[in-house]
Design a protein around this motif. Structure first.
Motif, PDB file in Angstrom:
ATOM      1  N   LYS A  52       0.815  -1.211   0.000  1.00 52.35           N
ATOM      2  CA  LYS A  52       0.000   0.000   0.000  1.00 52.35           C
ATOM      3  C   LYS A  52       0.856   1.270   0.000  1.00 52.35           C
ATOM      4  N   PRO A  53       1.931   1.324   0.825  1.00 55.15           N
ATOM      5  CA  PRO A  53       2.779   2.527   0.762  1.00 55.15           C
ATOM      6  C   PRO A  53       3.364   2.770  -0.632  1.00 55.15           C
ATOM      7  N   THR A  54       3.720   1.687  -1.319  1.00 58.16           N
ATOM      8  CA  THR A  54       4.241   1.851  -2.685  1.00 58.16           C
ATOM      9  C   THR A  54       3.167   2.416  -3.599  1.00 58.16           C
ATOM     10  N   LEU A  55       1.953   1.890  -3.471  1.00 59.43           N
ATOM     11  CA  LEU A  55       0.857   2.391  -4.297  1.00 59.43           C
ATOM     12  C   LEU A  55       0.649   3.893  -4.061  1.00 59.43           C
ATOM     13  N   PHE A  56       0.656   4.295  -2.797  1.00 59.84           N
ATOM     14  CA  PHE A  56       0.415   5.709  -2.496  1.00 59.84           C
ATOM     15  C   PHE A  56       1.610   6.587  -2.861  1.00 59.84           C
ATOM     16  N   ALA A  57       2.762   5.983  -3.086  1.00 56.62           N
ATOM     17  CA  ALA A  57       3.898   6.750  -3.585  1.00 56.62           C
ATOM     18  C   ALA A  57       3.689   7.160  -5.036  1.00 56.62           C
ATOM     19  N   TYR A  58       2.843   6.409  -5.732  1.00 59.50           N
ATOM     20  CA  TYR A  58       2.549   6.701  -7.136  1.00 59.50           C
ATOM     21  C   TYR A  58       1.243   7.477  -7.310  1.00 59.50           C
ATOM     22  N   PHE A  59       0.276   7.210  -6.464  1.00 60.05           N
ATOM     23  CA  PHE A  59      -1.034   7.841  -6.573  1.00 60.05           C
ATOM     24  C   PHE A  59      -1.466   8.362  -5.208  1.00 60.05           C
ATOM     25  N   ALA A  60      -1.732   9.650  -5.131  1.00 60.57           N
ATOM     26  CA  ALA A  60      -2.067  10.258  -3.840  1.00 60.57           C
ATOM     27  C   ALA A  60      -3.421   9.795  -3.317  1.00 60.57           C
ATOM     28  N   THR A  61      -4.349   9.499  -4.230  1.00 60.39           N
ATOM     29  CA  THR A  61      -5.695   9.093  -3.817  1.00 60.39           C
ATOM     30  C   THR A  61      -6.168   7.925  -4.678  1.00 60.39           C
ATOM     31  N   LYS A  62      -7.172   7.242  -4.183  1.00 53.98           N
ATOM     32  CA  LYS A  62      -7.790   6.151  -4.939  1.00 53.98           C
ATOM     33  C   LYS A  62      -8.373   6.685  -6.240  1.00 53.98           C
ATOM     34  N   GLU A  63      -8.947   7.882  -6.204  1.00 53.69           N
ATOM     35  CA  GLU A  63      -9.544   8.480  -7.401  1.00 53.69           C
ATOM     36  C   GLU A  63      -8.501   8.714  -8.493  1.00 53.69           C
ATOM     37  N   ASP A  64      -7.279   9.058  -8.082  1.00 55.08           N
ATOM     38  CA  ASP A  64      -6.235   9.325  -9.068  1.00 55.08           C
ATOM     39  C   ASP A  64      -5.837   8.081  -9.850  1.00 55.08           C
ATOM     40  N   LEU A  65      -6.075   6.899  -9.282  1.00 53.68           N
ATOM     41  CA  LEU A  65      -5.818   5.662 -10.018  1.00 53.68           C
ATOM     42  C   LEU A  65      -6.673   5.581 -11.278  1.00 53.68           C
ATOM     43  N   VAL A  66      -7.857   6.172 -11.215  1.00 54.88           N
ATOM     44  CA  VAL A  66      -8.761   6.189 -12.367  1.00 54.88           C
ATOM     45  C   VAL A  66      -8.466   7.366 -13.281  1.00 54.88           C
ATOM     46  N   LEU A  67      -8.362   8.544 -12.701  1.00 54.65           N
ATOM     47  CA  LEU A  67      -8.337   9.763 -13.508  1.00 54.65           C
ATOM     48  C   LEU A  67      -6.987  10.056 -14.137  1.00 54.65           C
ATOM     49  N   HIS A  68      -5.962   9.280 -13.761  1.00 56.53           N
ATOM     50  CA  HIS A  68      -4.675   9.533 -14.397  1.00 56.53           C
ATOM     51  C   HIS A  68      -4.752   9.309 -15.911  1.00 56.53           C
ATOM     52  N   ARG A  69      -5.733   8.527 -16.357  1.00 55.30           N
ATOM     53  CA  ARG A  69      -5.868   8.272 -17.800  1.00 55.30           C
ATOM     54  C   ARG A  69      -6.145   9.544 -18.586  1.00 55.30           C
ATOM     55  N   ILE A  70      -6.712  10.533 -17.935  1.00 56.78           N
ATOM     56  CA  ILE A  70      -7.030  11.764 -18.663  1.00 56.78           C
ATOM     57  C   ILE A  70      -6.092  12.905 -18.285  1.00 56.78           C
ATOM     58  N   LEU A  71      -5.065  12.624 -17.488  1.00 58.09           N
ATOM     59  CA  LEU A  71      -4.191  13.698 -17.034  1.00 58.09           C
ATOM     60  C   LEU A  71      -3.395  14.325 -18.168  1.00 58.09           C
ATOM     61  N   ASP A  72      -3.159  13.583 -19.242  1.00 58.58           N
ATOM     62  CA  ASP A  72      -2.451  14.160 -20.379  1.00 58.58           C
ATOM     63  C   ASP A  72      -3.221  15.337 -20.974  1.00 58.58           C
ATOM     64  N   HIS A  73      -4.525  15.375 -20.709  1.00 60.53           N
ATOM     65  CA  HIS A  73      -5.354  16.444 -21.269  1.00 60.53           C
ATOM     66  C   HIS A  73      -5.537  17.618 -20.313  1.00 60.53           C
ATOM     67  N   ARG A  74      -4.981  17.519 -19.110  1.00 61.20           N
ATOM     68  CA  ARG A  74      -5.098  18.631 -18.170  1.00 61.20           C
ATOM     69  C   ARG A  74      -4.358  19.849 -18.716  1.00 61.20           C
ATOM     70  N   GLY A  75      -5.025  21.003 -18.662  1.00 60.68           N
ATOM     71  CA  GLY A  75      -4.422  22.230 -19.165  1.00 60.68           C
ATOM     72  C   GLY A  75      -4.330  22.295 -20.669  1.00 60.68           C
ATOM     73  N   GLU A  76      -5.020  21.379 -21.364  1.00 60.25           N
ATOM     74  CA  GLU A  76      -4.871  21.282 -22.818  1.00 60.25           C
ATOM     75  C   GLU A  76      -5.354  22.535 -23.538  1.00 60.25           C
ATOM     76  N   ALA A  77      -6.513  23.067 -23.144  1.00 61.70           N
ATOM     77  CA  ALA A  77      -7.036  24.260 -23.823  1.00 61.70           C
ATOM     78  C   ALA A  77      -6.073  25.430 -23.687  1.00 61.70           C
ATOM     79  N   ALA A  78      -5.476  25.585 -22.510  1.00 68.16           N
ATOM     80  CA  ALA A  78      -4.500  26.658 -22.307  1.00 68.16           C
ATOM     81  C   ALA A  78      -3.287  26.467 -23.210  1.00 68.16           C
TER      82      ALA A  78
END
Length: 215
Positions: A52-78
């Motif tokens: 579990k500590p290793t997992l949280f070293a990569y993802f701060a929250t359980k939700e981020d495990l899902v939403l990282h798939r769209i992180l490449d698009h964060r700030g895209e319009a800017a």
């Protein structure tokens, strides 16, 4: 930094990226099978064969495990506004980028009928904690776009830029969700594409009339 040291750093980065992606893939597979709220972080860590500590070293929250798939698009319009060619208006640049995404069937546009993509979006839209985290990302996108618009048209002022950014981000969200809902209801992606393009053009025509400083 020596060549050997640089090579080692690159290898570590690649390993970290592989672990990052493997953790998310394991989590999403479990979430789609059983539901986001019915899978614990401990189960995800066990499935990925990490602690579990290793997992949280990569993802701060359980939700981020899902939403990282769209992180490449964060700030895209800017980024699109800042990278636009000379003489191209901010709204025209964002519209062209979105239309190109529809042509490529990018999942973020909602116009992708891969069963896993449809199920992924259904999970996100049905899970309050994921929607909350997604709203946080949208707020950050909105602020980034407001900053880019303020740079593009400083004469309009910061308030105008914030109002414009809020409208643009909202339009993108509504268009994507409409595409997803149509496909989820059984509409064919090829049939949906012309309607999605037409809806996007109408929406941005309205934005151009409402936001002349960025047109």
């Amino acid at each position: 930094m020596g060549e050997a040291t640089m090579g080692e750093a690159g290898l570590r980065a690649r390993r970290r990226r592989r672990t990052h992606d493997a953790l998310s893939a394991a989590a999403i597979s479990l979430f789609l099978e059983r539901g986001f709220d019915d899978v614990s972080v401990a189960e995800i860590a066990a499935a990925a064969e990490v602690s579990k500590p290793t997992l949280f070293a990569y993802f701060a929250t359980k939700e981020d495990l899902v939403l990282h798939r769209i992180l490449d698009h964060r700030g895209e319009a800017a980024r699109v506004v800042r990278a636009r060619a000379p003489g191209v208006a901010p709204l025209a640049a964002v519209a062209a980028h979105l239309l190109a995404g529809l042509d490529r069937r990018e999942p973020v546009t909602g116009l992708n009928d891969d069963p896993e993509v449809l199920a992924y979006h259904a999970m996100v839209f049905a899970t309050p904690s994921l929607l909350g985290r997604l709203a946080q990302h949208a707020g950050q996108d909105e602020q980034a776009l407001a900053d880019a618009l303020a740079e593009a048209a400083p004469q309009a002022g910061e308030l105008a830029a914030r109002l414009a950014a809020a409208q643009i981000i909202a339009v993108q969200r509504v268009l994507a969700r409409e595409n997803w809902a149509r496909l989820r209801a059984g509409e064919d992606v090829t049939t949906r594409h012309p309607a999605a393009v037409a809806a996007t053009r109408r929406a941005f025509d309205a934005l151009r009339r409402a936001l002349p400083d960025y047109s």
